[in-house]
Design a protein around this motif. Sequence first.
Motif, short mmCIF file in Angstrom:
data_model
loop_
_atom_site.label_atom_id
_atom_site.label_comp_id
_atom_site.label_asym_id
_atom_site.label_seq_id
_atom_site.Cartn_x
_atom_site.Cartn_y
_atom_site.Cartn_z
N MET A 12 0.83 -1.19 0.00
CA MET A 12 0.00 0.00 0.00
C MET A 12 0.87 1.24 0.00
N VAL A 71 0.24 5.15 0.67
CA VAL A 71 -0.86 5.81 1.36
C VAL A 71 -0.67 7.32 1.49
N ALA A 126 -5.30 4.61 -0.02
CA ALA A 126 -4.21 3.66 -0.16
C ALA A 126 -4.24 3.08 -1.57
#
Length: 310
Positions: free
Chosen positions: A70, A72, A307
Amino acid sequence: MAACISSLGHDQYSSKIKFDKLFNLSRYKRYFDFSSHAINYDNPENHSNKKLKFSHDDEFSSNKLPCLKMVVGSLYLPKDNPNKPLGEDAHFMHELYQTIGVADGVGGWALQGIDVGIYARELMKKSFITTYDEAMKGHVNPKRVLEEAYKNTNSKGSSTACIITLNSVKNTIVAANIGDSGFLLIRKGKIIYKSPIQQRGFGCPYQLGNCNSDNPSVAQEMELNVEKDDILMVGTDGMLDNIFESEIEEIVERAIDQKLKAEKLASQIGNIALNNSFDRFADTPYARASEGRHKGGKIDDITVIVAYIQ
Protein backbone atom coordinates in the motif's frame (compact mmCIF):
# COMPACT_ATOMS: atom_id res chain seq x y z
CA MET A 1 -18.65 12.78 14.76
CA ALA A 2 -21.83 11.10 15.88
CA ALA A 3 -23.98 13.08 18.30
CA CYS A 4 -25.56 10.19 20.19
CA ILE A 5 -23.83 8.32 23.03
CA SER A 6 -24.80 4.65 22.72
CA SER A 7 -26.35 3.20 25.85
CA LEU A 8 -25.84 -0.70 25.77
CA GLY A 9 -9.84 25.48 4.10
CA HIS A 10 -6.96 24.58 6.36
CA ASP A 11 -3.19 24.78 6.26
CA GLN A 12 -1.53 21.79 4.68
CA TYR A 13 1.79 20.23 5.51
CA SER A 14 3.60 17.22 4.13
CA SER A 15 6.66 15.48 5.46
CA LYS A 16 7.92 12.26 6.97
CA ILE A 17 6.73 12.59 10.55
CA LYS A 18 7.42 11.18 13.95
CA PHE A 19 4.93 9.17 15.91
CA ASP A 20 4.20 11.86 18.51
CA LYS A 21 3.37 14.39 15.78
CA LEU A 22 0.98 11.96 14.13
CA PHE A 23 -1.33 12.28 17.11
CA ASN A 24 -0.69 15.84 18.26
CA LEU A 25 -0.60 18.06 15.16
CA SER A 26 -3.91 19.48 14.00
CA ARG A 27 -5.05 20.94 10.67
CA TYR A 28 -2.35 19.21 8.71
CA LYS A 29 -2.17 16.82 5.81
CA ARG A 30 -0.14 13.82 6.80
CA TYR A 31 1.07 11.11 4.48
CA PHE A 32 3.90 8.80 3.61
CA ASP A 33 4.70 5.92 1.31
CA PHE A 34 4.41 2.55 3.04
CA SER A 35 7.18 1.27 0.77
CA SER A 36 9.66 3.53 2.58
CA HIS A 37 11.04 2.45 5.96
CA ALA A 38 12.93 5.68 6.66
CA ILE A 39 10.54 7.02 9.31
CA ASN A 40 11.78 7.04 12.90
CA TYR A 41 9.02 6.82 15.51
CA ASP A 42 10.38 8.28 18.74
CA ASN A 43 8.43 6.15 21.16
CA PRO A 44 10.03 3.52 23.42
CA GLU A 45 6.89 1.42 23.24
CA ASN A 46 7.46 1.05 19.52
CA HIS A 47 10.36 -1.33 20.18
CA SER A 48 12.46 0.77 17.80
CA ASN A 49 15.62 -0.91 19.06
CA LYS A 50 14.43 -4.27 17.77
CA LYS A 51 14.54 -5.60 14.25
CA LEU A 52 10.97 -5.61 12.96
CA LYS A 53 10.30 -8.79 11.05
CA PHE A 54 7.28 -10.82 10.02
CA SER A 55 7.32 -14.39 11.23
CA HIS A 56 6.26 -15.29 7.69
CA ASP A 57 8.96 -13.31 5.88
CA ASP A 58 9.94 -16.27 3.74
CA GLU A 59 6.47 -16.39 2.25
CA PHE A 60 6.85 -12.93 0.78
CA SER A 61 9.40 -14.24 -1.70
CA SER A 62 6.96 -16.86 -2.98
CA ASN A 63 6.25 -16.87 -6.71
CA LYS A 64 2.67 -17.99 -6.16
CA LEU A 65 1.29 -14.45 -5.91
CA PRO A 66 2.69 -10.99 -6.67
CA CYS A 67 3.62 -9.21 -3.46
CA LEU A 68 1.40 -6.17 -3.11
CA LYS A 69 1.95 -3.09 -0.97
CA MET A 70 0.00 0.00 0.00
CA VAL A 71 1.14 3.51 -0.86
CA VAL A 72 -0.86 5.81 1.36
CA GLY A 73 -1.82 9.46 1.66
CA SER A 74 -4.06 11.09 4.24
CA LEU A 75 -5.86 14.32 5.00
CA TYR A 76 -7.28 15.43 8.32
CA LEU A 77 -9.46 18.54 8.58
CA PRO A 78 -10.58 19.20 12.17
CA LYS A 79 -13.49 21.52 12.74
CA ASP A 80 -12.68 25.09 13.71
CA ASN A 81 -12.95 24.95 17.48
CA PRO A 82 -10.39 26.85 19.58
CA ASN A 83 -11.27 24.69 22.59
CA LYS A 84 -10.50 21.50 20.66
CA PRO A 85 -7.80 22.39 18.11
CA LEU A 86 -7.02 18.70 17.49
CA GLY A 87 -10.64 17.86 16.72
CA GLU A 88 -12.28 14.55 17.62
CA ASP A 89 -10.99 12.29 14.83
CA ALA A 90 -7.75 10.34 14.95
CA HIS A 91 -5.91 8.00 12.61
CA PHE A 92 -2.70 6.04 12.27
CA MET A 93 -0.66 4.47 9.49
CA HIS A 94 1.88 1.73 10.23
CA GLU A 95 4.28 1.69 7.32
CA LEU A 96 6.06 -1.59 7.94
CA TYR A 97 3.05 -3.72 8.80
CA GLN A 98 0.79 -2.19 6.17
CA THR A 99 -1.98 -1.32 8.62
CA ILE A 100 -4.14 1.79 8.85
CA GLY A 101 -6.92 2.91 11.16
CA VAL A 102 -9.37 5.72 11.85
CA ALA A 103 -11.43 6.67 14.89
CA ASP A 104 -14.14 9.26 15.43
CA GLY A 105 -14.99 10.43 18.93
CA VAL A 106 -18.71 10.55 19.71
CA GLY A 107 -19.59 14.19 20.22
CA GLY A 108 -22.44 13.69 22.68
CA TRP A 109 -19.88 13.51 25.47
CA ALA A 110 -19.28 17.25 25.13
CA LEU A 111 -22.48 17.78 27.15
CA GLN A 112 -20.63 16.18 30.06
CA GLY A 113 -17.51 18.26 29.52
CA ILE A 114 -15.52 15.38 28.02
CA ASP A 115 -13.20 15.88 25.04
CA VAL A 116 -13.70 12.63 23.14
CA GLY A 117 -10.84 13.48 20.81
CA ILE A 118 -8.56 12.40 23.64
CA TYR A 119 -10.21 8.98 23.72
CA ALA A 120 -10.01 8.59 19.93
CA ARG A 121 -6.33 9.58 19.87
CA GLU A 122 -5.43 7.22 22.70
CA LEU A 123 -7.32 4.39 21.00
CA MET A 124 -5.41 4.91 17.76
CA LYS A 125 -2.08 5.30 19.56
CA LYS A 126 -2.64 2.01 21.36
CA SER A 127 -3.75 0.43 18.07
CA PHE A 128 -0.51 1.52 16.45
CA ILE A 129 1.53 -0.04 19.26
CA THR A 130 -0.55 -3.23 19.28
CA THR A 131 -0.01 -3.63 15.53
CA TYR A 132 3.64 -4.38 16.25
CA ASP A 133 2.75 -6.96 18.90
CA GLU A 134 0.27 -8.61 16.56
CA ALA A 135 2.78 -8.75 13.74
CA MET A 136 5.21 -10.63 15.99
CA LYS A 137 2.61 -13.42 16.20
CA GLY A 138 2.20 -13.59 12.42
CA HIS A 139 -0.05 -11.44 10.27
CA VAL A 140 -1.89 -8.52 11.85
CA ASN A 141 -5.45 -9.31 12.96
CA PRO A 142 -7.41 -6.02 13.06
CA LYS A 143 -10.01 -7.28 15.53
CA ARG A 144 -7.32 -8.40 17.96
CA VAL A 145 -5.66 -5.00 17.53
CA LEU A 146 -8.96 -3.36 18.51
CA GLU A 147 -9.39 -5.70 21.47
CA GLU A 148 -5.97 -4.90 22.92
CA ALA A 149 -6.17 -1.18 22.17
CA TYR A 150 -9.64 -1.00 23.72
CA LYS A 151 -8.46 -2.84 26.84
CA ASN A 152 -5.54 -0.41 27.28
CA THR A 153 -7.38 2.84 26.54
CA ASN A 154 -8.30 4.60 29.77
CA SER A 155 -9.55 8.03 28.68
CA LYS A 156 -13.19 8.94 29.13
CA GLY A 157 -15.54 8.95 26.16
CA SER A 158 -16.25 6.67 23.25
CA SER A 159 -15.37 6.36 19.59
CA THR A 160 -16.10 4.53 16.37
CA ALA A 161 -13.14 2.67 14.87
CA CYS A 162 -12.04 1.00 11.65
CA ILE A 163 -8.74 -0.84 11.24
CA ILE A 164 -7.53 -2.41 8.00
CA THR A 165 -4.40 -4.38 7.15
CA LEU A 166 -2.99 -5.67 3.88
CA ASN A 167 -2.11 -9.36 3.88
CA SER A 168 0.62 -9.49 1.25
CA VAL A 169 0.75 -13.28 1.31
CA LYS A 170 -2.92 -13.81 0.46
CA ASN A 171 -3.36 -10.48 -1.42
CA THR A 172 -6.34 -9.52 0.72
CA ILE A 173 -7.32 -6.66 2.95
CA VAL A 174 -8.62 -7.64 6.37
CA ALA A 175 -10.79 -5.16 8.28
CA ALA A 176 -12.57 -4.76 11.60
CA ASN A 177 -15.14 -1.98 11.83
CA ILE A 178 -17.28 -0.60 14.63
CA GLY A 179 -19.76 2.18 13.97
CA ASP A 180 -20.13 4.59 11.07
CA SER A 181 -16.53 5.13 10.01
CA GLY A 182 -15.62 2.79 7.18
CA PHE A 183 -14.00 2.18 3.84
CA LEU A 184 -14.54 1.80 0.10
CA LEU A 185 -12.70 -0.58 -2.21
CA ILE A 186 -12.38 0.85 -5.72
CA ARG A 187 -11.36 -1.02 -8.85
CA LYS A 188 -10.87 0.67 -12.23
CA GLY A 189 -12.61 3.78 -10.96
CA LYS A 190 -15.72 1.99 -9.66
CA ILE A 191 -16.65 1.23 -6.07
CA ILE A 192 -16.95 -2.55 -5.73
CA TYR A 193 -17.42 -2.69 -1.96
CA LYS A 194 -18.54 -0.36 0.83
CA SER A 195 -18.32 -1.41 4.46
CA PRO A 196 -21.72 -1.48 6.18
CA ILE A 197 -22.65 0.99 8.91
CA GLN A 198 -23.32 -0.24 12.42
CA GLN A 199 -25.83 1.94 14.23
CA ARG A 200 -28.82 1.65 16.55
CA GLY A 201 -30.55 4.57 14.93
CA PHE A 202 -29.82 7.75 13.01
CA GLY A 203 -26.79 9.42 14.60
CA CYS A 204 -26.28 6.62 17.14
CA PRO A 205 -23.45 4.39 15.89
CA TYR A 206 -21.90 1.45 17.66
CA GLN A 207 -18.94 2.76 19.64
CA LEU A 208 -16.06 1.65 21.84
CA GLY A 209 -15.77 3.26 25.24
CA ASN A 210 -15.43 2.79 28.97
CA CYS A 211 -18.90 3.93 30.02
CA ASN A 212 -21.76 1.62 28.99
CA SER A 213 -20.56 1.49 25.39
CA ASP A 214 -19.90 -1.43 23.07
CA ASN A 215 -16.82 -3.63 23.11
CA PRO A 216 -14.77 -5.11 20.23
CA SER A 217 -16.88 -8.28 20.16
CA VAL A 218 -19.42 -6.37 18.06
CA ALA A 219 -16.86 -5.49 15.38
CA GLN A 220 -17.76 -6.58 11.89
CA GLU A 221 -14.86 -8.43 10.28
CA MET A 222 -14.27 -8.46 6.53
CA GLU A 223 -11.65 -9.96 4.21
CA LEU A 224 -11.60 -8.94 0.57
CA ASN A 225 -9.37 -9.91 -2.34
CA VAL A 226 -7.42 -7.01 -3.79
CA GLU A 227 -5.59 -6.54 -7.07
CA LYS A 228 -2.82 -4.31 -8.29
CA ASP A 229 -4.10 -0.77 -8.97
CA ASP A 230 -7.07 -1.13 -6.61
CA ILE A 231 -7.72 1.89 -4.39
CA LEU A 232 -8.71 1.65 -0.74
CA MET A 233 -10.39 4.74 0.70
CA VAL A 234 -10.95 4.95 4.46
CA GLY A 235 -12.80 7.72 6.22
CA THR A 236 -14.73 8.91 9.22
CA ASP A 237 -18.36 9.93 8.84
CA GLY A 238 -17.26 13.50 8.19
CA MET A 239 -16.21 12.23 4.76
CA LEU A 240 -18.86 9.57 4.21
CA ASP A 241 -21.78 11.83 5.24
CA ASN A 242 -20.81 14.66 2.90
CA ILE A 243 -19.94 13.08 -0.43
CA PHE A 244 -21.83 10.58 -2.56
CA GLU A 245 -20.27 7.45 -3.98
CA SER A 246 -20.93 8.72 -7.51
CA GLU A 247 -18.94 11.88 -6.73
CA ILE A 248 -16.08 9.80 -5.36
CA GLU A 249 -16.01 7.67 -8.51
CA GLU A 250 -15.82 10.75 -10.74
CA ILE A 251 -12.94 12.18 -8.70
CA VAL A 252 -11.12 8.84 -8.65
CA GLU A 253 -11.45 8.39 -12.42
CA ARG A 254 -9.90 11.82 -12.98
CA ALA A 255 -7.18 11.03 -10.47
CA ILE A 256 -6.33 7.83 -12.34
CA ASP A 257 -6.18 9.71 -15.66
CA GLN A 258 -3.99 12.42 -14.13
CA LYS A 259 -1.84 9.90 -12.23
CA LEU A 260 -2.35 11.77 -8.96
CA LYS A 261 -0.53 10.63 -5.87
CA ALA A 262 -2.50 9.17 -2.98
CA GLU A 263 -2.14 12.27 -0.81
CA LYS A 264 -3.47 14.48 -3.61
CA LEU A 265 -6.52 12.29 -4.09
CA ALA A 266 -7.16 12.28 -0.33
CA SER A 267 -6.92 16.08 -0.38
CA GLN A 268 -9.43 16.39 -3.22
CA ILE A 269 -11.93 14.05 -1.57
CA GLY A 270 -11.57 15.72 1.81
CA ASN A 271 -11.91 19.26 0.56
CA ILE A 272 -15.00 18.50 -1.52
CA ALA A 273 -16.55 16.86 1.55
CA LEU A 274 -15.60 19.99 3.52
CA ASN A 275 -17.25 22.30 0.99
CA ASN A 276 -20.40 20.17 0.98
CA SER A 277 -20.50 20.17 4.78
CA PHE A 278 -20.89 23.97 4.82
CA ASP A 279 -23.59 24.01 2.13
CA ARG A 280 -26.96 24.32 3.85
CA PHE A 281 -28.79 23.29 0.69
CA ALA A 282 -26.54 20.53 -0.62
CA ASP A 283 -27.94 17.11 -1.35
CA THR A 284 -25.77 14.90 0.86
CA PRO A 285 -25.82 11.31 2.13
CA TYR A 286 -26.41 12.69 5.63
CA ALA A 287 -29.44 14.71 4.55
CA ARG A 288 -30.95 11.70 2.78
CA ALA A 289 -30.32 9.39 5.72
CA SER A 290 -32.04 11.87 8.06
CA GLU A 291 -35.33 11.37 6.17
CA GLY A 292 -36.19 15.05 6.29
CA ARG A 293 -34.79 15.85 9.72
CA HIS A 294 -31.73 17.61 8.31
CA LYS A 295 -30.95 19.62 5.19
CA GLY A 296 -27.59 20.26 3.58
CA GLY A 297 -24.19 19.08 4.69
CA LYS A 298 -22.98 18.04 8.11
CA ILE A 299 -20.19 20.11 9.66
CA ASP A 300 -17.76 17.65 11.16
CA ASP A 301 -14.13 16.64 11.48
CA ILE A 302 -13.06 14.99 8.23
CA THR A 303 -10.46 12.24 7.91
CA VAL A 304 -9.60 10.62 4.57
CA ILE A 305 -6.97 7.94 3.98
CA VAL A 306 -6.26 6.79 0.44
CA ALA A 307 -4.21 3.66 -0.16
CA TYR A 308 -3.04 2.70 -3.65
CA ILE A 309 -2.55 -1.05 -3.94
CA GLN A 310 0.65 -1.55 -5.95
